[in-house]
Design an enzyme around this catalytic site. Sequence first.
Site, PDB file in Angstrom:
ATOM      1  N   ASP A  13      -7.084 -18.868  18.265  1.00 24.52           N
ATOM      2  CA  ASP A  13      -6.814 -17.475  17.875  1.00 24.52           C
ATOM      3  C   ASP A  13      -7.712 -17.122  16.694  1.00 24.52           C
ATOM      4  OD1 ASP A  13      -4.040 -15.447  18.156  1.00 24.52           O
ATOM      5  OD2 ASP A  13      -5.437 -15.165  16.494  1.00 24.52           O
TER       6      ASP A  13
ATOM      7  N   ASP B  45      -8.739 -11.686  21.359  1.00 22.72           N
ATOM      8  CA  ASP B  45      -8.936 -12.666  20.293  1.00 22.72           C
ATOM      9  C   ASP B  45      -8.249 -14.010  20.483  1.00 22.72           C
ATOM     10  OD1 ASP B  45      -6.283 -12.376  19.269  1.00 22.72           O
ATOM     11  OD2 ASP B  45      -7.068 -12.643  17.246  1.00 22.72           O
ATOM     12  N   GLU B  46      -7.701 -14.286  21.669  1.00 22.27           N
ATOM     13  CA  GLU B  46      -7.079 -15.599  21.848  1.00 22.27           C
ATOM     14  C   GLU B  46      -7.269 -16.144  23.252  1.00 22.27           C
ATOM     15  OE1 GLU B  46      -2.734 -15.711  21.902  1.00 22.27           O
ATOM     16  OE2 GLU B  46      -2.709 -13.535  21.943  1.00 22.27           O
TER      17      GLU B  46
HETATM   18  P1  TTP Z   1      -3.506 -11.072  16.170  1.00 17.94           P
HETATM   19  O1  TTP Z   1      -4.135 -12.357  16.599  1.00 17.94           O
HETATM   20  O2  TTP Z   1      -2.029 -10.936  16.294  1.00 17.94           O
HETATM   21  O3  TTP Z   1      -3.841 -10.765  14.640  1.00 17.94           O
HETATM   22  P2  TTP Z   1      -5.132 -11.053  13.801  1.00 17.94           P
HETATM   23  O4  TTP Z   1      -6.183 -11.733  14.586  1.00 17.94           O
HETATM   24  O5  TTP Z   1      -5.546  -9.765  13.163  1.00 17.94           O
HETATM   25  O6  TTP Z   1      -4.610 -11.950  12.635  1.00 17.94           O
HETATM   26  P3  TTP Z   1      -4.196 -13.470  12.684  1.00 17.94           P
HETATM   27  O7  TTP Z   1      -4.403 -13.942  14.080  1.00 17.94           O
HETATM   28  O8  TTP Z   1      -5.115 -14.126  11.698  1.00 17.94           O
HETATM   29  O9  TTP Z   1      -2.768 -13.498  12.251  1.00 17.94           O
HETATM   30  O10 TTP Z   1      -4.146  -9.860  16.938  1.00 17.94           O
HETATM   31  C1  TTP Z   1      -5.531  -9.790  17.250  1.00 17.94           C
HETATM   32  C2  TTP Z   1      -6.078  -8.401  17.097  1.00 17.94           C
HETATM   33  O11 TTP Z   1      -5.344  -7.496  17.909  1.00 17.94           O
HETATM   34  C3  TTP Z   1      -5.942  -7.881  15.673  1.00 17.94           C
HETATM   35  O12 TTP Z   1      -7.065  -8.127  14.869  1.00 17.94           O
HETATM   36  C4  TTP Z   1      -5.661  -6.434  15.839  1.00 17.94           C
HETATM   37  C5  TTP Z   1      -5.126  -6.281  17.231  1.00 17.94           C
HETATM   38  N1  TTP Z   1      -3.692  -5.935  17.166  1.00 17.94           N
HETATM   39  C6  TTP Z   1      -3.325  -4.596  17.233  1.00 17.94           C
HETATM   40  O13 TTP Z   1      -4.175  -3.722  17.382  1.00 17.94           O
HETATM   41  N2  TTP Z   1      -1.990  -4.266  17.137  1.00 17.94           N
HETATM   42  C7  TTP Z   1      -1.019  -5.223  16.965  1.00 17.94           C
HETATM   43  O14 TTP Z   1       0.173  -4.910  16.876  1.00 17.94           O
HETATM   44  C8  TTP Z   1      -1.415  -6.616  16.885  1.00 17.94           C
HETATM   45  C9  TTP Z   1      -0.400  -7.691  16.671  1.00 17.94           C
HETATM   46  C10 TTP Z   1      -2.749  -6.896  17.004  1.00 17.94           C
HETATM   47 MG    MG Z   2      -5.765 -13.399  15.712  1.00 20.23          MG
END
Ligand code: TTP
Ligand code: MG
Length: 347
Positions: free
Chosen positions: A6, A101-102
Amino acid sequence: MLAHLDLDAFFASVEELENPSLAGWPLVVGGEAFSRGVVSTANYEARKYGIHSAMSSAEARKLCPFATFVRPNIKLYRNYSLRVWDLVGKMVSGMEQLGLDEAYLELGDISPKVAIRKVKEIQGRIKKELGLSCSLGVARTRVVAKVASDYKKPGGLVIISPGGEAAFLNPLDIRVLPGVGPKCETRLRALGINVIGDLAKLSSQELSIVIPGKNGKSLRERARGIDADCLFDPQPRLSYSQEETFSSDISDLARLKDEIDSQALWLSKRLTKQNLAAKTISCKVRYPDFTIRTRSRTLLQAIDDPKRIAEVGYALLLRALIDRNEPLRLLGLRVAGFDKEHQLTLF
Ligand code: TTP
Ligand code: MG
């Protein structure tokens, strides 16, 4: 073994790469504080002030008035996402991408020690070649790998050796278990179930009261570190889709077309990677009053070319707009009706 990867504060990290002067200071990616803005994500500096995804931008601004706020640029993030998964895909034998992103990565039948070396290499190359930080969890099952990747964010590398699953999961809060949403969490807490171990040790009789039916069983399995899914999805995907909710409604056709081009490019990459082509293309729109319309077209010949997908998508968008010409709140594209023979018949 398998891994869950992730990216850390993904949208915010991309913005920092594009504009290095933002790095090191609180940064919030989201809608505007005075419109319907919500926080998409915040970098780790902003998170220190209590800012997190899905909170309103207005609230975020109160928590940290001097944070920089930027509007999301999904097209840009999609480009970075493509580069990340192109790179990672070449380093592993199998990959199942979940969102931008994952992804789950297949590491094969290797020892935890070799697995550590492998994921370190992946993490290092993403940082060195693309400038992005990520966290990885390695385990025998998806659920444990996913919880592990979140355990030491950002920049985390957590390996759970076979046999160590219960010791890792049991003391963790139920909130971190995939599948426990806010409603489920409230219900579990009301019954005194606060950590994953509490859930794992429920008898079938207790479980049938707490969460009746199949859902309860699969949640308890997950709490025990077991996956209902096998390692790598044997069932082929039936569709791929991308959609984007705009921070303010859009009626400008050129901008909508841009969005379609970007979504089509992403979908095309997903298709060609799997050696697939799609016969059915759908375009989904949402109007300001939240009604959704979908327009689909099934072609005689399956396609995988981004230009062709965008062309059909754009024609469908126009059809939707002819039926109801109003600004759009959301625009999405979906490809389905896969044809595996496509590439072969070309030769
Ligand atoms: P995440 O992997 O949940 O968040 P992140 O990568 O920003 O942070 P981390 O993993 O370090 O905790 O989500 C990935 C991307 O998806 C994030 O950058 C923004 C987007 N996203 C949204 O647009 N709305 C949301 O509610 C969530 C959870 C994520
Ligand atoms: Mg993330």
